[in-house]
Design an enzyme around this catalytic site. Structure first.
Site, short mmCIF file in Angstrom:
data_model
loop_
_atom_site.label_atom_id
_atom_site.label_comp_id
_atom_site.label_asym_id
_atom_site.label_seq_id
_atom_site.Cartn_x
_atom_site.Cartn_y
_atom_site.Cartn_z
N ARG A 152 -0.73 15.22 12.03
CA ARG A 152 0.26 14.82 11.02
C ARG A 152 0.68 16.07 10.26
O ARG A 152 0.13 16.40 9.21
CB ARG A 152 -0.33 13.78 10.08
CG ARG A 152 -0.11 12.38 10.64
CD ARG A 152 -0.67 11.35 9.72
NE ARG A 152 0.26 10.27 9.47
CZ ARG A 152 -0.12 9.09 9.00
NH1 ARG A 152 -1.36 8.85 8.70
NH2 ARG A 152 0.76 8.15 8.81
N PRO A 153 1.68 16.77 10.81
CA PRO A 153 2.10 18.01 10.16
C PRO A 153 2.74 17.75 8.81
O PRO A 153 3.21 16.63 8.54
CB PRO A 153 3.14 18.58 11.15
CG PRO A 153 3.61 17.42 11.94
CD PRO A 153 2.49 16.42 11.97
N ASP A 209 4.65 0.89 12.22
CA ASP A 209 3.50 0.14 11.68
C ASP A 209 3.48 -1.32 12.11
O ASP A 209 2.50 -2.02 11.87
CB ASP A 209 3.51 0.22 10.14
CG ASP A 209 3.07 1.57 9.63
OD1 ASP A 209 2.61 2.40 10.43
OD2 ASP A 209 3.17 1.81 8.41
N CYS A 245 -4.95 12.50 11.98
CA CYS A 245 -5.62 11.21 11.85
C CYS A 245 -5.60 10.52 13.20
O CYS A 245 -5.18 11.10 14.20
CB CYS A 245 -4.92 10.35 10.82
SG CYS A 245 -3.36 9.75 11.39
N ARG A 300 -5.69 9.61 3.65
CA ARG A 300 -4.90 10.56 4.44
C ARG A 300 -3.57 10.93 3.80
O ARG A 300 -3.05 12.01 3.99
CB ARG A 300 -4.64 9.99 5.83
CG ARG A 300 -5.92 9.74 6.58
CD ARG A 300 -5.69 9.62 8.05
NE ARG A 300 -6.90 9.16 8.69
CZ ARG A 300 -7.92 9.93 8.99
NH1 ARG A 300 -7.88 11.20 8.72
NH2 ARG A 300 -8.99 9.43 9.58
N LYS A 306 0.83 -1.21 0.00
CA LYS A 306 0.00 0.00 0.00
C LYS A 306 0.86 1.25 0.00
O LYS A 306 0.66 2.17 -0.80
CB LYS A 306 -0.91 0.00 1.25
CG LYS A 306 -1.59 1.34 1.51
CD LYS A 306 -2.50 1.29 2.72
CE LYS A 306 -1.88 1.75 4.00
NZ LYS A 306 -1.70 3.19 4.17
N ASN A 307 1.84 1.29 0.90
CA ASN A 307 2.62 2.52 1.06
C ASN A 307 3.56 2.79 -0.11
O ASN A 307 4.19 3.84 -0.17
CB ASN A 307 3.41 2.50 2.38
CG ASN A 307 2.48 2.66 3.58
OD1 ASN A 307 1.29 2.92 3.41
ND2 ASN A 307 3.03 2.52 4.77
N ARG A 343 -8.53 -0.51 4.89
CA ARG A 343 -7.65 0.47 4.23
C ARG A 343 -6.28 -0.14 3.91
O ARG A 343 -5.60 0.33 3.01
CB ARG A 343 -7.44 1.70 5.12
CG ARG A 343 -8.60 2.68 5.10
CD ARG A 343 -8.24 3.96 5.84
NE ARG A 343 -6.88 4.36 5.56
CZ ARG A 343 -5.94 4.60 6.46
NH1 ARG A 343 -6.22 4.51 7.74
NH2 ARG A 343 -4.72 4.95 6.12
C1 UD1 Z 1 4.35 6.91 6.33
C2 UD1 Z 1 3.49 5.69 6.18
C3 UD1 Z 1 2.96 5.24 7.53
C4 UD1 Z 1 4.13 5.04 8.49
C5 UD1 Z 1 5.01 6.27 8.54
C6 UD1 Z 1 6.26 6.10 9.38
C7 UD1 Z 1 2.48 5.98 3.98
C8 UD1 Z 1 1.26 6.19 3.20
N1 UD1 Z 1 2.36 6.02 5.32
O1 UD1 Z 1 3.53 7.95 6.84
O2 UD1 Z 1 2.26 4.01 7.35
O3 UD1 Z 1 3.60 4.80 9.79
O4 UD1 Z 1 5.43 6.62 7.21
O5 UD1 Z 1 7.00 5.03 8.91
O6 UD1 Z 1 3.54 5.69 3.45
N2 UD1 Z 1 6.49 14.84 10.44
C9 UD1 Z 1 6.68 16.19 10.68
N3 UD1 Z 1 6.58 17.05 9.63
C10 UD1 Z 1 6.32 16.64 8.38
C11 UD1 Z 1 6.13 15.26 8.14
C12 UD1 Z 1 6.21 14.37 9.19
O7 UD1 Z 1 6.91 16.62 11.81
O8 UD1 Z 1 6.26 17.47 7.46
C13 UD1 Z 1 6.56 13.87 11.57
C14 UD1 Z 1 5.22 13.21 11.84
O9 UD1 Z 1 4.42 13.98 12.69
C15 UD1 Z 1 5.63 11.92 12.49
C16 UD1 Z 1 6.95 11.59 11.79
O10 UD1 Z 1 7.40 12.80 11.20
O11 UD1 Z 1 5.89 12.12 13.84
C17 UD1 Z 1 6.84 10.48 10.77
O12 UD1 Z 1 6.03 10.88 9.73
P1 UD1 Z 1 6.28 10.42 8.23
O13 UD1 Z 1 7.54 9.64 8.11
O14 UD1 Z 1 6.12 11.63 7.37
O15 UD1 Z 1 5.08 9.45 8.01
P2 UD1 Z 1 4.03 9.46 6.81
O16 UD1 Z 1 4.74 9.71 5.53
O17 UD1 Z 1 2.87 10.31 7.16
#
Ligand code: UD1
Length: 424
Positions: free
Chosen positions: A121-122, A306, A116, A92, A22-23, A398
């Protein structure tokens, strides 16, 4: 509303396949926007999030053909740069379309899907990186509007945290930027490698995937290609943990051990015997698991957030204590209260959870709190004596094509029922 009904307490036996990730599929579909010709993705999982990504692509003007697990995206007539709110909210991670749509069309307008179940999720890192490449981005009432007034230019971008989504978004824009982009402290997850491999297949010039530093030499255009989505390492981990939790002997076919290096030693430490061969990963569970020790989630190659819930499900019936520390998302122990309804003993303090393994668990009426937490409830229910009902399984759908179909291959007694059926 639909529920899962599971009769637990029986060991599992047999072979279970791993579907496409999925990811990986989601950013790959977003990447299709960058191409000038048709792209064909094989091994796409049949998930609601993938269907939502296809609807977004159609809204943008792409033509989609779907046959089984193959999705063909023809982006040659792409013209719309905006995505309606209801489509953005269906998935999301839809924010990953920002980089590709703005890079291809010169502008993009979409709404931020918002926080979420895992916490806020910034997207500050996404926006910082895209701005560094020359995008002008304004945010208004949770809507994002991006423009590229003077073309995209390569830049050196340092991420203070190796965010998966931010790395993907920046990479998607950087492939069409003029000159070289360097992304430092980039995410190293295998899904980033899959995205880079696909983009390179389409003519992009990306080096360093998996190393933490991505180097991108911009190209003026990308062509089409045919690409197979990598197997889902989180789904593979879920099946392995179901086998470890319920007991028995299973083959997780198509699982790639190199993507599971932080999980496999823990399963061995808990007493499972693993055999890795060309077919996949074979797991033989002991009569009773031992605790897994201290597990701390962290970015790849660390232990994935995850996989935390499904491993915790195993720890619940293990002999001895196990501890989990969550460092990625602030709200990722919500499944533990549902686990306790089945007899698990868990003490949560902030971002830490201590699990005191118990000898017996009982089926209960529980509610899926989020995608991976929901799947972990199934892993626990397979161990628990008697009947478990898992409600709110839209979360599970999902991320798993058809959990009950796949687990039935291992002899699990699991079926999808309507809420009304339970009452009667
Ligand atoms: C992706 C995965 C999700 C997985 C996560 C961490 C997808 C669709 N989802 O989510 O399943 O749990 O990676 O391996 O691929 N953060 C910031 N600022 C930003 C972006 C992120 O502070 O601009 C922080 C988030 O709040 C969180 C951390 O970084 O604490 C990890 O987020 P991120 O690696 O971005 O996860 P996702 O891409 O949302």
């Amino acid at each position: 509303m639909q529920c899962l009904k599971i009769e637990g307490g029986f060991p599992l036996q047999g072979e279970i396949p791993v579907h496409g990730a999925k990811n990986s599929a989601l950013p790959l579909l977003a990447a299709a926007v960058l191409c000038r010709e048709e792209v064909i993705f094989h091994n796409c999982p049949g998930l609601s999030d993938v269907a939502a990504a296809c609807r977004i692509l159609e809204q943008l003007g792409c033509r989609i053909r779907r046959e089984g697990s193959t999705i063909a995206v023809d982006p040659s007539a792409i013209g719309n740069h905006w995505v309606p709110d209801h489509l953005m909210r269906e998935m999301r991670s839809s924010v990953v379309f920002l980089g590709s749509v703005a890079a291809r069309l010169g502008e993009a307008s979409l709404c931020f899907p918002g926080g979420c179940e895992l916490g806020a999720r910034p997207i500050d890192l996404h926006l910082m990186g895209l701005r560094a490449l020359g995008m002008e981005i304004t945010e208004q009432e949770r809507h994002i509007y991006a423009r590229v007034p003077n073309g995209l230019r390569g830049a050196r971008i340092h991420l203070r945290f190796p965010s998966v989504g931010a790395t993907e978004n920046i990479l998607l824009a950087a492939v069409l930027a003029e000159g070289e982009t360097v992304i430092e402290n980039a995410a190293r997850e295998p899904e980033i490698g899959d995205l880079a491999a696909f983009l390179n297949c389409c003519g992009a010039k990306i080096r360093g995937a998996g190393s933490g530093t991505l180097m991108v030499e911009g190209v003026p255009r990308l062509h089409g290609c045919s690409y197979t989505v990598m197997p889902d390492r989180i789904e593979a981990a879920t099946w392995l943990c179901c086998g470890a939790s319920a007991g028995g002997e299973i083959l997780v076919s198509g699982a790639r051990p190199e993507h599971l290096e932080s999980l496999l030693p823990l399963l061995e430490r808990m007493g499972c015997r693993l055999r890795l061969d060309a077919a996949g990963i074979r797991l033989q569970a002991p009569e009773r698991l031992s605790g897994c020790g201290e597990v701390v989630t962290s970015p790849y190659p660390g232990f994935p957030t995850d996989m935390q819930a499904v491993l915790m499900a195993c720890a619940c019936s293990a002999e001895g204590e196990s501890s989990f520390e969550e460092t990625i998302f602030e709200n990722r122990f919500r499944h533990s209260a549902e686990f306790e309804k089945m007899g698990a003993r868990i003490q949560v303090e902030g971002m830490k959870a201590r699990v005191y393994g118990v000898r017996s668990l009982q089926g209960a009426d529980v509610t899926a709190t989020d995608l991976r937490g929901g799947a972990a409830m199934a892993a626990l229910a397979l161990r628990a004596e008697g009947s478990t009902i898992i409600r709110d399984i839209r979360h599970i759908d999902r991320g798993y094509e058809c959990l009950e179909r796949d687990l039935s291959l291992l002899g699990a007694s699991i079926r999808r029922v309507n809420e009304e059926e339970i009452k009667s």
